[in-house]
Design a protein around this motif. Structure first.
Motif, PDB file in Angstrom:
ATOM      1  N   GLU A  53       0.820  -1.153  -0.043  1.00 33.97           N
ATOM      2  CA  GLU A  53       0.069  -0.055  -0.113  1.00 33.97           C
ATOM      3  C   GLU A  53       0.858   1.193  -0.100  1.00 33.97           C
ATOM      4  N   ASP A  54       2.434   1.264   0.379  1.00 34.48           N
ATOM      5  CA  ASP A  54       2.836   2.365   0.582  1.00 34.48           C
ATOM      6  C   ASP A  54       4.075   2.236  -0.349  1.00 34.48           C
ATOM      7  N   GLU A  55       4.362   2.953  -1.261  1.00 35.16           N
ATOM      8  CA  GLU A  55       5.373   2.852  -2.387  1.00 35.16           C
ATOM      9  C   GLU A  55       6.636   3.105  -1.567  1.00 35.16           C
ATOM     10  N   THR A  56       6.923   3.707  -0.292  1.00 37.93           N
ATOM     11  CA  THR A  56       8.085   4.200   0.099  1.00 37.93           C
ATOM     12  C   THR A  56       8.697   2.915   1.058  1.00 37.93           C
ATOM     13  N   VAL A  57       7.781   1.788   1.253  1.00 42.10           N
ATOM     14  CA  VAL A  57       8.286   0.335   1.711  1.00 42.10           C
ATOM     15  C   VAL A  57       8.560  -0.469   0.467  1.00 42.10           C
ATOM     16  N   GLN A  58       9.688  -0.821   0.280  1.00 45.92           N
ATOM     17  CA  GLN A  58      10.092  -1.934  -0.618  1.00 45.92           C
ATOM     18  C   GLN A  58      10.636  -3.213  -0.045  1.00 45.92           C
ATOM     19  N   ILE A  59       9.996  -4.337  -0.546  1.00 46.85           N
ATOM     20  CA  ILE A  59      10.415  -5.427   0.167  1.00 46.85           C
ATOM     21  C   ILE A  59      10.973  -6.412  -1.236  1.00 46.85           C
ATOM     22  N   PHE A  60      12.253  -6.962  -1.058  1.00 46.95           N
ATOM     23  CA  PHE A  60      12.761  -7.856  -2.145  1.00 46.95           C
ATOM     24  C   PHE A  60      13.003  -9.211  -1.491  1.00 46.95           C
ATOM     25  N   THR A  71      15.225 -12.269   2.351  1.00 37.20           N
ATOM     26  CA  THR A  71      14.320 -10.962   2.202  1.00 37.20           C
ATOM     27  C   THR A  71      15.303  -9.965   2.523  1.00 37.20           C
ATOM     28  N   ALA A  72      14.928  -8.768   1.882  1.00 37.06           N
ATOM     29  CA  ALA A  72      15.460  -7.347   2.617  1.00 37.06           C
ATOM     30  C   ALA A  72      14.245  -6.585   2.573  1.00 37.06           C
ATOM     31  N   ALA A  73      14.021  -5.564   3.465  1.00 34.43           N
ATOM     32  CA  ALA A  73      13.059  -4.364   3.139  1.00 34.43           C
ATOM     33  C   ALA A  73      13.837  -3.169   3.010  1.00 34.43           C
ATOM     34  N   ILE A  74      13.432  -2.128   2.276  1.00 34.31           N
ATOM     35  CA  ILE A  74      14.043  -0.876   2.129  1.00 34.31           C
ATOM     36  C   ILE A  74      13.031  -0.005   2.502  1.00 34.31           C
ATOM     37  N   LEU A  75      13.058   0.964   3.661  1.00 33.80           N
ATOM     38  CA  LEU A  75      11.848   1.713   4.056  1.00 33.80           C
ATOM     39  C   LEU A  75      12.501   3.058   4.611  1.00 33.80           C
ATOM     40  N   PRO A  76      11.571   4.183   4.618  1.00 35.79           N
ATOM     41  CA  PRO A  76      11.998   5.202   5.600  1.00 35.79           C
ATOM     42  C   PRO A  76      12.364   4.939   7.072  1.00 35.79           C
ATOM     43  N   ILE A  87      20.031  11.893  10.279  1.00 35.52           N
ATOM     44  CA  ILE A  87      19.728  11.144   8.827  1.00 35.52           C
ATOM     45  C   ILE A  87      19.627  12.236   7.649  1.00 35.52           C
ATOM     46  N   GLU A  88      19.966  11.755   6.465  1.00 40.39           N
ATOM     47  CA  GLU A  88      19.697  12.743   5.308  1.00 40.39           C
ATOM     48  C   GLU A  88      18.214  12.478   4.815  1.00 40.39           C
ATOM     49  N   PRO A  89      17.564  13.751   4.539  1.00 36.22           N
ATOM     50  CA  PRO A  89      16.165  13.598   4.306  1.00 36.22           C
ATOM     51  C   PRO A  89      16.267  12.722   2.730  1.00 36.22           C
ATOM     52  N   ASN A  90      14.899  11.934   2.892  1.00 32.17           N
ATOM     53  CA  ASN A  90      14.438  11.224   1.821  1.00 32.17           C
ATOM     54  C   ASN A  90      15.610   9.994   1.368  1.00 32.17           C
ATOM     55  N   VAL A  91      16.273   9.564   2.317  1.00 28.45           N
ATOM     56  CA  VAL A  91      17.336   8.550   2.201  1.00 28.45           C
ATOM     57  C   VAL A  91      16.570   7.474   2.977  1.00 28.45           C
ATOM     58  N   PRO A  92      16.076   6.072   2.431  1.00 25.59           N
ATOM     59  CA  PRO A  92      15.817   5.118   3.105  1.00 25.59           C
ATOM     60  C   PRO A  92      16.752   4.260   3.673  1.00 25.59           C
ATOM     61  N   GLU A  93      16.324   3.395   4.474  1.00 26.48           N
ATOM     62  CA  GLU A  93      17.259   2.552   5.175  1.00 26.48           C
ATOM     63  C   GLU A  93      16.818   0.758   5.048  1.00 26.48           C
ATOM     64  N   ILE A  94      17.946   0.081   5.298  1.00 30.98           N
ATOM     65  CA  ILE A  94      17.614  -1.363   5.009  1.00 30.98           C
ATOM     66  C   ILE A  94      16.701  -1.631   6.513  1.00 30.98           C
ATOM     67  N   GLY A  95      15.604  -1.939   6.404  1.00 32.51           N
ATOM     68  CA  GLY A  95      14.861  -2.136   7.441  1.00 32.51           C
ATOM     69  C   GLY A  95      14.863  -3.577   8.415  1.00 32.51           C
TER      70      GLY A  95
END
Length: 103
Positions: A53-60, A71-76, A87-95
Motif C-alpha cells: 500500500e505504501d510505495e516508500t516500503v519496498q521488500i525484495f 528477504t530485505a526491506a528498504i523503507l524510511p 539522517i539525510e532527508p529522503n534516504v531510506p534504510e535497510i529495515g
C-alpha cells in the motif's frame, strides 16, 4: 539465485522464512523472552502488508530453486532511528534482512 520485488503470493512463504530465521536466532542466542518471536513476526507481517500500500516500503525476496531463502526491506527510517541519529532527508534504510538458516 533470483532477486526480485515481493509479490502477493510470496506472503505465506515469507512468513515461514521469518519464523524459521527468528526461531533459529532465538535458539542460538538463548533468548528467554517467550513473546519475542510472535511480536517480531507480527511487526514483519505489518511491514509486508504496508509494502503493498505504501510505495516508500519496498521488500525484495531472494529465491533459490523457486524457494524464498532471503528477504530485505528498504523503507524510511522509523522514529527510533530519527530520534537518535542525524539522517539525510529522503534516504531510506535497510529495515530488515532475513536469510534462511540453511542458506
Amino acid at each position: 539465485m533470483n532477486f526480485r520485488p515481493l509479490e502477493r503470493e510470496d506472503v505465506k512463504p515469507l512468513q515461514r522464512l521469518f519464523m524459521e530465521s527468528l526461531s533459529d536466532l532465538i535458539r542460538r542466542e538463548q533468548f528467554e523472552d517467550a513473546d519475542l518471536l510472535d511480536e517480531e513476526v507480527e511487526r514483519l507481517n505489518t511491514t509486508v502488508q504496508d509494502s503493498f500500500e505504501d510505495e516508500t516500503v519496498q521488500i525484495f525476496v531472494v529465491l533459490q530453486d523457486d524457494v524464498i531463502v532471503g528477504t530485505a526491506a528498504i523503507l524510511p527510517p522509523n522514529d527510533i532511528i530519527t530520534a537518535h541519529v542525524d539522517i539525510e532527508p529522503n534516504v531510506p534504510e535497510i529495515g530488515c534482512m532475513y536469510v534462511a538458516p540453511g542458506a
